[in-house]
Design a protein around this motif. Structure first.
Motif, PDB file in Angstrom:
ATOM      1  N   GLY A  29       0.657  -1.119  -0.010  1.00 41.87           N
ATOM      2  CA  GLY A  29      -0.013   0.121   0.111  1.00 41.87           C
ATOM      3  C   GLY A  29       1.004   1.207  -0.163  1.00 41.87           C
ATOM      4  N   TRP A  30       0.215   2.322  -0.155  1.00 37.92           N
ATOM      5  CA  TRP A  30       0.832   3.745  -0.100  1.00 37.92           C
ATOM      6  C   TRP A  30       1.241   4.180   1.358  1.00 37.92           C
ATOM      7  N   PRO A  31       1.966   4.664   1.573  1.00 41.90           N
ATOM      8  CA  PRO A  31       3.548   4.889   0.950  1.00 41.90           C
ATOM      9  C   PRO A  31       4.497   4.049   1.140  1.00 41.90           C
ATOM     10  N   LEU A  32       4.112   2.810   1.502  1.00 39.89           N
ATOM     11  CA  LEU A  32       5.210   1.892   2.227  1.00 39.89           C
ATOM     12  C   LEU A  32       5.883   1.027   1.101  1.00 39.89           C
ATOM     13  N   ASN A  33       6.411  -0.310   1.328  1.00 36.80           N
ATOM     14  CA  ASN A  33       6.879  -1.395   0.378  1.00 36.80           C
ATOM     15  C   ASN A  33       6.795  -2.654   0.903  1.00 36.80           C
TER      16      ASN A  33
END
Length: 275
Positions: A29-33
């Protein structure tokens, strides 16, 4: 092991690849990794599944070009990874912004080679309200988020972390979570927020015939639980799995139950429950 895959000329994305067996392709998801799924990796490997965690362009260890943050380009990047690694019989597992990217993948490329779909706190079919769709944030609220990111991204990420989870988290956990967002580029974070604000997948759900599980926190403040209910109505062969004690970050709020339900779905025959 880690791979770098060139998804278009001059743009490479990073892929974390752990375990052997059926590949479960996680889209964050935003703004992860992909590190956001670290609590799932061992569980998957122990049960004979292969964790494929993609850092989307602009995030984590991947290249951070100026353009390409619309769902279709991100889905194209996922397809490039699937093709490069020769993955077959995959499960697409999309969390938050990764949910609509997984749906767009099916719209663009069809269901061939895909076994199941797992949507987790998905920002779909819309993240923002329309005249005829009243679930979610108002577009102006996303504009405000973009302004906050431009003004003081670390401060915004601290606020976002506090909204993300329902259960109390240690300061160390929240610091780690914020650090994932800081690995992204500011322009990537902003351009993906624009995609979240503007893209509409309502016409893309009825054609999904895959067995689909929809995991959603009932206390989600970012993607309201009603979105999960809407997805279950619109996707024919789907089942909604409510997480009563979770906010948006269901794998952090209820990690044991999340992993249990995930493995159950992955091992199931995919038949929809009796009504």
């Amino acid at each position: 092991m880690g791979h770098y895959v060139e998804v278009e000329s001059g743009v490479k994305v990073y892929v974390e690849d752990v375990g052997i067996g059926q590949p479960i392709v996680f889209i964050h998801g935003w703004p992860l990794n992909s590190k956001a799924f670290e609590m799932q990796i061992s569980e998957l490997a122990l049960h004979g599944f292969r964790f494929i965690g993609i850092d989307l362009r602009g995030y984590g260890k991947s290249d951070k070009p100026w353009a390409g943050y619309d769902y279709s380009t991100q889905a194209s990047d996922v397809k490039a990874v699937v093709d490069h690694l020769g993955l077959e019989n995959i499960v697409l597992a999309g969390f938050s912004m990764g949910g609509p990217i997984a749906i767009r993948y099916l719209t663009k490329y069809g269901e061939h080679g895909v076994d199941k779909l797992l949507l987790m706190g998905a920002a779909a079919p819309l993240f923002t309200q329309r005249d005829d769709f009243k679930i979610g944030l108002r577009p102006a609220e996303v504009d405000d988020i973009i302004s906050q990111v431009k003004k003081d991204r670390p401060a915004f990420l601290a606020l976002f972390a506090n909204m993300f989870f329902e259960q109390k988290k240690s300061d160390e956990f929240l610091d780690w979570f914020k650090s994932l967002g800081l690995e992204a580029a500011a322009h990537s974070t902003i351009n993906s927020a624009i995609a979240l604000r503007d893209e509409d997948l309502r016409d893309e759900l009825a054609g999904i015939s895959l067995p689909t599980a929809i995991f959603h926190g009932q206390k989600d403040q970012i993607c309201r639980y009603e979105l999960g209910e809407e997805l279950e109505k619109q996707i024919p062969n789907s089942v909604l799995v409510p997480f009563k004690y979770s906010g948006h970050g269901i794998n952090g709020d209820e990690p044991d139950r999340f992993n249990e339900e995930m493995i159950r779905f992955l091992k199931s025959s995919g038949v929809k429950r009796a009504e």
